[in-house]
Motif scaffolding. Structure first.
Motif, short mmCIF file in Angstrom:
data_model
loop_
_atom_site.label_atom_id
_atom_site.label_comp_id
_atom_site.label_asym_id
_atom_site.label_seq_id
_atom_site.Cartn_x
_atom_site.Cartn_y
_atom_site.Cartn_z
N VAL A 84 47.76 47.36 46.58
CA VAL A 84 48.43 48.25 45.62
C VAL A 84 49.86 47.84 45.30
CG1 VAL A 84 49.09 50.63 45.13
CG2 VAL A 84 47.00 50.17 46.44
N ARG A 85 50.70 47.67 46.34
CA ARG A 85 52.13 47.54 46.07
C ARG A 85 52.48 46.25 45.33
NH1 ARG A 85 53.54 49.07 50.51
NH2 ARG A 85 54.20 51.21 50.08
N ILE A 86 51.90 45.13 45.72
CA ILE A 86 52.22 43.87 45.04
C ILE A 86 51.73 43.89 43.59
CG2 ILE A 86 51.82 41.39 44.99
CD1 ILE A 86 53.85 42.38 47.08
N PRO A 87 50.49 44.34 43.31
CA PRO A 87 50.11 44.48 41.89
C PRO A 87 51.04 45.42 41.12
CG PRO A 87 48.16 44.55 43.27
CD PRO A 87 49.34 44.57 44.20
N GLN A 88 51.48 46.50 41.76
CA GLN A 88 52.40 47.42 41.09
C GLN A 88 53.72 46.74 40.79
OE1 GLN A 88 55.34 48.88 42.53
NE2 GLN A 88 55.58 50.89 41.61
N ARG A 89 54.24 45.98 41.76
CA ARG A 89 55.51 45.29 41.55
C ARG A 89 55.41 44.26 40.44
NH1 ARG A 89 56.98 44.64 47.92
NH2 ARG A 89 58.09 46.61 48.18
N ARG A 90 54.30 43.53 40.40
CA ARG A 90 54.12 42.55 39.33
C ARG A 90 54.08 43.25 37.97
NH1 ARG A 90 49.56 39.14 42.67
NH2 ARG A 90 50.99 37.78 43.81
N ALA A 91 53.39 44.39 37.92
CA ALA A 91 53.28 45.13 36.67
C ALA A 91 54.63 45.64 36.21
CB ALA A 91 52.29 46.28 36.83
N ILE A 92 55.40 46.21 37.14
CA ILE A 92 56.69 46.77 36.74
C ILE A 92 57.67 45.68 36.35
CG2 ILE A 92 57.88 46.86 38.99
CD1 ILE A 92 58.68 49.74 38.27
N GLU A 93 57.56 44.50 36.96
CA GLU A 93 58.42 43.38 36.57
C GLU A 93 58.10 42.93 35.14
OE1 GLU A 93 57.74 40.54 39.64
OE2 GLU A 93 59.02 41.57 41.10
N ILE A 94 56.81 42.89 34.80
CA ILE A 94 56.42 42.51 33.44
C ILE A 94 56.94 43.52 32.43
CG2 ILE A 94 54.44 42.23 31.89
CD1 ILE A 94 52.90 41.11 34.32
N LYS A 95 56.75 44.81 32.75
CA LYS A 95 57.19 45.87 31.85
C LYS A 95 58.71 45.82 31.67
CE LYS A 95 56.86 50.15 29.93
NZ LYS A 95 56.18 50.47 28.68
N ALA A 96 59.45 45.63 32.78
CA ALA A 96 60.91 45.59 32.69
C ALA A 96 61.37 44.36 31.91
CB ALA A 96 61.51 45.60 34.09
N ALA A 97 60.72 43.21 32.15
CA ALA A 97 61.13 41.97 31.49
C ALA A 97 60.91 42.03 29.97
CB ALA A 97 60.36 40.79 32.07
N ALA A 98 59.92 42.81 29.55
CA ALA A 98 59.67 42.92 28.11
C ALA A 98 60.85 43.56 27.40
CB ALA A 98 58.40 43.74 27.87
N GLY A 99 61.58 44.42 28.10
CA GLY A 99 62.80 45.01 27.55
C GLY A 99 62.59 45.95 26.38
N LEU A 100 61.38 46.47 26.23
CA LEU A 100 61.09 47.35 25.10
C LEU A 100 61.36 48.82 25.40
CD1 LEU A 100 57.73 45.68 24.01
CD2 LEU A 100 60.01 45.30 23.04
N ALA A 101 61.30 49.17 26.68
CA ALA A 101 61.55 50.55 27.10
C ALA A 101 61.82 50.54 28.59
CB ALA A 101 60.36 51.45 26.78
N PRO A 102 62.60 51.50 29.10
CA PRO A 102 62.87 51.54 30.54
C PRO A 102 61.62 51.92 31.33
CG PRO A 102 63.78 53.48 29.47
CD PRO A 102 63.32 52.57 28.37
N VAL A 103 61.53 51.37 32.54
CA VAL A 103 60.46 51.73 33.46
C VAL A 103 61.10 51.98 34.82
CG1 VAL A 103 59.96 49.30 33.98
CG2 VAL A 103 58.23 51.06 34.44
N TYR A 104 60.64 52.98 35.51
CA TYR A 104 61.26 53.43 36.75
C TYR A 104 60.28 53.26 37.91
CZ TYR A 104 64.49 55.66 33.49
OH TYR A 104 65.39 55.91 32.48
N ALA A 105 60.79 52.73 39.03
CA ALA A 105 59.96 52.51 40.22
C ALA A 105 60.21 53.62 41.23
CB ALA A 105 60.27 51.16 40.86
#
Length: 239
Positions: A120-141
């Motif tokens: 769970v945690r590593i897939p979640q971290r990869r997902a949140i890194e992709i979302k944050a890197a896109a820079g289209l909207a904030p994402v919170y962990a």
């Protein structure tokens, strides 16, 4: 429906997956793209959000086999080596890293931590890194870190324990029913979720300021009876 279900289960088993494991499917119609691919981000990347995990995601699954509760350290090391295809020496180094942040972890705790990260945690971290890197909207962990004392205290914060807190249905769950401090935990989680749903921001009076995720500081809101925003939460585990 019965024949469809039987065929579905047979197909899963034929491909080495457990029967009954229903999951969303990219059918190019209802779900046109896999999550967080370029195509998916083009559709929903502008939507802010929260990505969360629980502290011991895998504890309930592993605890279904009572032998895991008293597993010896040597067996945990061997299982880590076999699962990831690494040497026993490297597996020992992995477990040593997991003890940097929590030296008192038992073999059971280590097994839960490694399995929770892998599933769970590593897939979640990869997902949140992709979302944050896109820079289209904030994402919170965030991490749901409140550990349940119920049922012997073995389960900690397993997968799904945050759901009753999000909907204030704690009395319907054995792990949260009448547990000390659970009302404060639920209030903090609900406050953040309602704030996000209302205006796309996590700001609320039940927890401190919450910075959107970025890879430089890796801020994570640790949800407990007292919430805290922590930079690079559990770095030993992550490494």
């Amino acid at each position: 429906p019965d024949r469809l279900r039987a065929a579905y289960d047979a197909a899963l088993v034929a491909h080495g997956m457990p029967a009954g494991d229903f999951r969303p499917v990219v059918d190019c119609r209802i779900i046109p793209h896999a999550p967080l691919t370029a195509g998916a981000l083009a559709i929903g990347g502008h939507v802010p959000g929260i990505m969360s995990v629980t502290a011991t995601e895998a504890s309930a699954w592993l605890g279904a086999d009572a032998r895991n509760l008293t597993v010896p350290l040597a067996q945990v090391q061997t299982r880590v080596a076999a699962h990831f295809g690494i040497s026993e020496h490297d597996a020992a180094q992995v477990l040593a890293a997991y003890r940097e942040d929590s030296p008192a972890r038992s073999p059971w705790d280590l097994l839960v931590a490694v399995t929770s990260d892998a599933l769970v945690r590593i897939p979640q971290r990869r997902a949140i890194e992709i979302k944050a890197a896109a820079g289209l909207a904030p994402v919170y962990a965030c991490e749901f870190a409140w550990l349940s004392p119920n049922r012997g205290g073995h389960w900690g914060a397993p997968h799904g324990i945050d759901v009753p807190c999000a909907f204030a249905t704690m009395d319907a769950n054995d792990l949260t029913r009448e547990a000390p401090g659970i009302q404060e935990v639920s209030l903090a989680q609900m406050s953040a979720f309602v704030a996000m749903a209302h205006d796309g921001d996590t700001g609320n009076r039940a927890m401190p300021g919450w910075t959107p995720f970025n890879t430089a500081e890796r801020p994570t809101m640790v949800i407990n009876r007292t919430c805290a925003l922590v930079a690079d939460y559990r770095p030993g585990d992550r490494r």
